[in-house]
Design an enzyme around this catalytic site. Structure first.
Site, PDB file in Angstrom:
ATOM      1  N   SER A 105       0.965  -0.640   0.046  1.00  0.00           N
ATOM      2  CA  SER A 105       0.178   0.019   0.127  1.00  0.00           C
ATOM      3  C   SER A 105       0.941   1.661  -0.480  1.00  0.00           C
ATOM      4  CB  SER A 105      -0.807   0.124   1.244  1.00  0.00           C
ATOM      5  OG  SER A 105      -1.228   1.225   1.109  1.00  0.00           O
ATOM      6  N   TYR A 132      -1.652   0.388  10.842  1.00  0.00           N
ATOM      7  CA  TYR A 132      -1.519  -0.210   9.244  1.00  0.00           C
ATOM      8  C   TYR A 132      -0.248   0.084   8.747  1.00  0.00           C
ATOM      9  CZ  TYR A 132      -3.415  -1.596   4.157  1.00  0.00           C
ATOM     10  OH  TYR A 132      -3.533  -1.639   3.112  1.00  0.00           O
TER      11      TYR A 132
END
Length: 257
Positions: A138, A151
Protein backbone atom coordinates in the site's frame (compact mmCIF):
# COMPACT_ATOMS: atom_id res chain seq x y z
CA UNK A 1 -5.25 -22.40 -28.27
CA UNK A 2 -7.49 -24.14 -25.76
CA UNK A 3 -7.62 -23.28 -22.07
CA UNK A 4 -5.71 -26.38 -20.97
CA UNK A 5 -2.89 -25.73 -23.41
CA UNK A 6 -2.57 -22.12 -22.32
CA UNK A 7 -2.50 -23.11 -18.65
CA UNK A 8 0.35 -25.55 -19.31
CA UNK A 9 2.39 -22.64 -20.74
CA UNK A 10 1.50 -20.00 -18.16
CA UNK A 11 2.00 -22.23 -15.13
CA UNK A 12 0.48 -22.29 -11.68
CA UNK A 13 -0.33 -19.20 -9.64
CA UNK A 14 -1.32 -19.01 -5.96
CA UNK A 15 -3.33 -15.97 -4.86
CA UNK A 16 -3.99 -15.28 -1.17
CA UNK A 17 -6.84 -13.18 0.14
CA UNK A 18 -8.77 -14.43 -2.87
CA UNK A 19 -12.31 -14.38 -1.47
CA UNK A 20 -12.96 -10.71 -2.32
CA UNK A 21 -11.52 -7.45 -3.60
CA UNK A 22 -8.08 -7.39 -5.19
CA UNK A 23 -7.47 -11.07 -4.53
CA UNK A 24 -10.62 -12.21 -6.32
CA UNK A 25 -9.89 -9.81 -9.19
CA UNK A 26 -6.36 -11.21 -9.47
CA UNK A 27 -7.74 -14.75 -9.65
CA UNK A 28 -10.03 -13.72 -12.51
CA UNK A 29 -7.28 -11.85 -14.37
CA UNK A 30 -4.61 -14.54 -14.05
CA UNK A 31 -7.13 -17.21 -15.03
CA UNK A 32 -7.78 -15.26 -18.23
CA UNK A 33 -4.03 -15.21 -18.84
CA UNK A 34 -4.05 -19.01 -18.84
CA UNK A 35 -2.67 -19.69 -15.37
CA UNK A 36 -3.83 -22.60 -13.32
CA UNK A 37 -4.86 -20.53 -10.31
CA UNK A 38 -5.14 -21.75 -6.74
CA UNK A 39 -7.39 -19.34 -4.82
CA UNK A 40 -6.55 -19.15 -1.11
CA UNK A 41 -8.62 -17.49 1.61
CA UNK A 42 -10.51 -18.30 4.79
CA UNK A 43 -14.07 -18.11 3.43
CA UNK A 44 -14.73 -21.38 1.64
CA UNK A 45 -18.17 -20.41 0.33
CA UNK A 46 -16.82 -17.39 -1.54
CA UNK A 47 -13.88 -19.36 -2.89
CA UNK A 48 -16.16 -22.03 -4.30
CA UNK A 49 -18.31 -19.44 -6.07
CA UNK A 50 -15.16 -17.88 -7.52
CA UNK A 51 -13.97 -21.31 -8.62
CA UNK A 52 -17.25 -21.96 -10.44
CA UNK A 53 -16.85 -18.63 -12.23
CA UNK A 54 -13.17 -18.86 -13.16
CA UNK A 55 -12.12 -22.49 -13.08
CA UNK A 56 -9.64 -21.75 -10.29
CA UNK A 57 -8.95 -24.33 -7.61
CA UNK A 58 -10.28 -23.20 -4.21
CA UNK A 59 -8.26 -23.87 -1.08
CA UNK A 60 -9.63 -22.55 2.23
CA UNK A 61 -6.67 -21.47 4.35
CA UNK A 62 -5.76 -18.97 7.05
CA UNK A 63 -2.30 -17.56 6.25
CA UNK A 64 -1.72 -16.91 9.96
CA UNK A 65 -1.83 -20.68 10.65
CA UNK A 66 1.71 -21.89 10.04
CA UNK A 67 0.92 -25.61 10.14
CA UNK A 68 -1.88 -25.23 7.59
CA UNK A 69 0.37 -23.22 5.29
CA UNK A 70 3.02 -25.94 5.42
CA UNK A 71 0.47 -28.67 4.63
CA UNK A 72 -0.83 -26.62 1.72
CA UNK A 73 2.68 -26.16 0.31
CA UNK A 74 3.49 -29.86 0.68
CA UNK A 75 0.51 -30.81 -1.48
CA UNK A 76 0.88 -28.11 -4.12
CA UNK A 77 3.39 -29.84 -6.40
CA UNK A 78 4.54 -26.72 -8.24
CA UNK A 79 4.22 -22.95 -8.12
CA UNK A 80 5.29 -20.37 -10.68
CA UNK A 81 3.65 -17.26 -9.22
CA UNK A 82 2.75 -16.34 -5.65
CA UNK A 83 0.54 -13.30 -5.12
CA UNK A 84 0.70 -12.27 -1.46
CA UNK A 85 -2.48 -10.25 -1.20
CA UNK A 86 -4.04 -11.32 2.12
CA UNK A 87 -4.12 -8.38 4.51
CA UNK A 88 -6.22 -5.41 5.46
CA UNK A 89 -6.66 -2.58 7.92
CA UNK A 90 -8.46 -2.62 11.23
CA UNK A 91 -9.53 0.58 12.96
CA UNK A 92 -8.68 4.24 12.41
CA UNK A 93 -7.78 5.24 15.96
CA UNK A 94 -4.90 7.44 17.03
CA UNK A 95 -1.72 5.91 18.42
CA UNK A 96 -2.73 7.19 21.86
CA UNK A 97 -6.10 5.44 21.79
CA UNK A 98 -5.65 2.39 19.57
CA UNK A 99 -6.12 -1.18 20.79
CA UNK A 100 -2.81 -3.07 20.52
CA UNK A 101 -4.81 -6.18 19.58
CA UNK A 102 -5.74 -4.47 16.31
CA UNK A 103 -2.06 -3.90 15.54
CA UNK A 104 -1.26 -7.52 16.39
CA UNK A 105 -3.96 -8.76 14.01
CA UNK A 106 -2.83 -6.49 11.17
CA UNK A 107 0.80 -7.50 11.64
CA UNK A 108 -0.14 -11.18 11.82
CA UNK A 109 -2.04 -11.15 8.52
CA UNK A 110 -0.16 -8.56 6.47
CA UNK A 111 3.40 -9.36 7.53
CA UNK A 112 3.61 -12.81 9.08
CA UNK A 113 1.05 -14.22 6.64
CA UNK A 114 3.19 -13.00 3.76
CA UNK A 115 6.31 -14.39 5.43
CA UNK A 116 4.76 -17.82 6.01
CA UNK A 117 3.45 -18.17 2.47
CA UNK A 118 6.70 -16.98 0.93
CA UNK A 119 8.86 -19.28 3.04
CA UNK A 120 6.62 -22.27 2.34
CA UNK A 121 6.42 -21.80 -1.43
CA UNK A 122 9.93 -20.51 -2.12
CA UNK A 123 11.39 -24.00 -2.83
CA UNK A 124 8.76 -24.45 -5.55
CA UNK A 125 9.30 -20.94 -6.93
CA UNK A 126 13.04 -21.62 -7.18
CA UNK A 127 12.53 -24.81 -9.19
CA UNK A 128 12.78 -25.22 -12.97
CA UNK A 129 12.89 -21.87 -14.77
CA UNK A 130 12.19 -19.75 -11.71
CA UNK A 131 9.12 -17.97 -10.41
CA UNK A 132 7.66 -14.67 -9.33
CA UNK A 133 6.61 -13.38 -5.91
CA UNK A 134 4.17 -10.46 -6.05
CA UNK A 135 3.33 -8.75 -2.77
CA UNK A 136 0.49 -6.24 -2.65
CA UNK A 137 1.34 -3.57 -0.09
CA UNK A 138 0.00 0.00 0.00
CA UNK A 139 1.11 3.60 -0.34
CA UNK A 140 0.72 3.54 3.45
CA UNK A 141 4.01 1.61 3.31
CA UNK A 142 5.93 4.83 2.72
CA UNK A 143 3.64 7.63 3.93
CA UNK A 144 2.18 7.62 7.44
CA UNK A 145 -1.07 9.42 8.16
CA UNK A 146 -3.26 10.22 11.15
CA UNK A 147 -5.34 7.25 12.26
CA UNK A 148 -3.29 4.88 10.15
CA UNK A 149 -0.41 4.05 12.47
CA UNK A 150 -1.10 0.33 12.77
CA UNK A 151 -1.80 -0.22 9.09
CA UNK A 152 1.20 1.86 8.01
CA UNK A 153 3.45 -0.02 10.44
CA UNK A 154 2.31 -3.35 9.01
CA UNK A 155 2.72 -2.23 5.41
CA UNK A 156 6.13 -0.67 6.13
CA UNK A 157 7.18 -4.07 7.51
CA UNK A 158 5.73 -5.92 4.52
CA UNK A 159 7.63 -3.57 2.22
CA UNK A 160 10.86 -4.21 4.16
CA UNK A 161 10.29 -7.95 3.87
CA UNK A 162 9.85 -7.62 0.10
CA UNK A 163 12.93 -5.45 -0.39
CA UNK A 164 15.06 -7.79 1.72
CA UNK A 165 13.84 -10.87 -0.12
CA UNK A 166 14.80 -9.34 -3.47
CA UNK A 167 18.33 -8.67 -2.20
CA UNK A 168 18.69 -12.15 -0.76
CA UNK A 169 17.50 -13.83 -3.97
CA UNK A 170 19.85 -11.86 -6.20
CA UNK A 171 21.53 -14.39 -8.48
CA UNK A 172 18.52 -16.73 -8.51
CA UNK A 173 15.77 -16.81 -11.19
CA UNK A 174 13.02 -15.56 -8.86
CA UNK A 175 11.48 -12.14 -9.40
CA UNK A 176 10.27 -10.17 -6.40
CA UNK A 177 7.63 -7.56 -7.24
CA UNK A 178 5.84 -5.08 -5.00
CA UNK A 179 2.53 -3.65 -6.22
CA UNK A 180 1.65 -0.55 -4.21
CA UNK A 181 -1.95 0.70 -4.56
CA UNK A 182 -3.21 4.05 -3.36
CA UNK A 183 -6.96 4.61 -2.95
CA UNK A 184 -8.84 1.50 -4.06
CA UNK A 185 -12.57 1.17 -3.60
CA UNK A 186 -13.56 -2.42 -2.90
CA UNK A 187 -16.63 -3.85 -1.26
CA UNK A 188 -14.96 -4.68 2.05
CA UNK A 189 -11.69 -2.86 2.79
CA UNK A 190 -13.00 0.36 4.34
CA UNK A 191 -16.10 -1.34 5.70
CA UNK A 192 -13.94 -3.79 7.64
CA UNK A 193 -11.65 -0.99 8.76
CA UNK A 194 -14.59 1.02 10.09
CA UNK A 195 -15.96 -2.09 11.84
CA UNK A 196 -19.08 -2.28 9.69
CA UNK A 197 -19.97 1.43 9.82
CA UNK A 198 -21.14 1.88 6.23
CA UNK A 199 -21.47 5.67 6.51
CA UNK A 200 -17.88 6.15 7.68
CA UNK A 201 -16.65 3.71 5.05
CA UNK A 202 -18.44 5.55 2.24
CA UNK A 203 -17.08 8.91 3.43
CA UNK A 204 -13.54 7.77 2.60
CA UNK A 205 -14.39 7.88 -1.12
CA UNK A 206 -16.95 10.69 -1.07
CA UNK A 207 -16.58 13.00 -4.05
CA UNK A 208 -13.59 11.14 -5.51
CA UNK A 209 -14.05 10.72 -9.25
CA UNK A 210 -13.07 7.15 -10.15
CA UNK A 211 -11.09 5.65 -7.26
CA UNK A 212 -9.12 2.61 -8.34
CA UNK A 213 -11.01 -0.66 -8.53
CA UNK A 214 -9.82 -4.14 -7.66
CA UNK A 215 -9.70 -4.87 -11.39
CA UNK A 216 -7.28 -1.97 -11.91
CA UNK A 217 -4.84 -3.43 -9.39
CA UNK A 218 -5.27 -6.93 -10.81
CA UNK A 219 -4.31 -5.52 -14.21
CA UNK A 220 -1.07 -4.22 -12.69
CA UNK A 221 -0.35 -7.61 -11.15
CA UNK A 222 -0.90 -9.32 -14.49
CA UNK A 223 1.31 -6.76 -16.22
CA UNK A 224 4.23 -7.38 -13.88
CA UNK A 225 3.82 -11.15 -14.01
CA UNK A 226 3.44 -11.21 -17.80
CA UNK A 227 6.76 -9.53 -18.57
CA UNK A 228 9.70 -11.73 -19.60
CA UNK A 229 11.30 -13.51 -16.66
CA UNK A 230 14.44 -11.37 -16.86
CA UNK A 231 12.36 -8.18 -16.37
CA UNK A 232 11.64 -7.36 -12.73
CA UNK A 233 9.27 -4.58 -11.68
CA UNK A 234 10.72 -3.75 -8.28
CA UNK A 235 7.93 -1.45 -7.17
CA UNK A 236 4.81 -0.44 -9.05
CA UNK A 237 2.93 2.44 -7.41
CA UNK A 238 -0.59 2.86 -8.75
CA UNK A 239 -3.09 5.54 -7.72
CA UNK A 240 -6.26 7.02 -9.16
CA UNK A 241 -5.69 10.20 -11.13
CA UNK A 242 -7.53 12.11 -8.40
CA UNK A 243 -4.87 11.14 -5.84
CA UNK A 244 -1.55 12.88 -6.48
CA UNK A 245 -0.09 11.74 -3.15
CA UNK A 246 -1.26 10.21 0.11
CA UNK A 247 -2.52 13.57 1.40
CA UNK A 248 -3.24 15.21 -1.97
CA UNK A 249 -6.69 14.09 -3.04
CA UNK A 250 -9.09 15.87 -5.38
CA UNK A 251 -12.74 15.55 -4.41
CA UNK A 252 -15.02 16.69 -7.20
CA UNK A 253 -15.68 16.08 -10.90
CA UNK A 254 -12.62 15.11 -12.89
CA UNK A 255 -13.92 13.43 -16.02
CA UNK A 256 -16.66 14.49 -18.40
CA UNK A 257 -19.59 12.13 -18.71
Amino acid sequence: MNRKAVASVAGKAVVTGASSGIGAAAVRRLSKEGFEVVAVARRADRLHRLAEETGARPHPLDVTDGASVQRFAAGLGSCDVLVNNAGGALGADTVAETDPADWERMYSVNVLGTLRMTQALLPLLRADHGGTVVTVTSTAAFTAYEGGGGYSAAKYAEHALTETLRLELCGEPVRVVEVVPGMVRTEEFSLNRMRGDAERAAAVYEGVDHPLTADDVAECIALAVGLPQHVNVDRLVVRPLAQAAQHKLHRGPLFRD
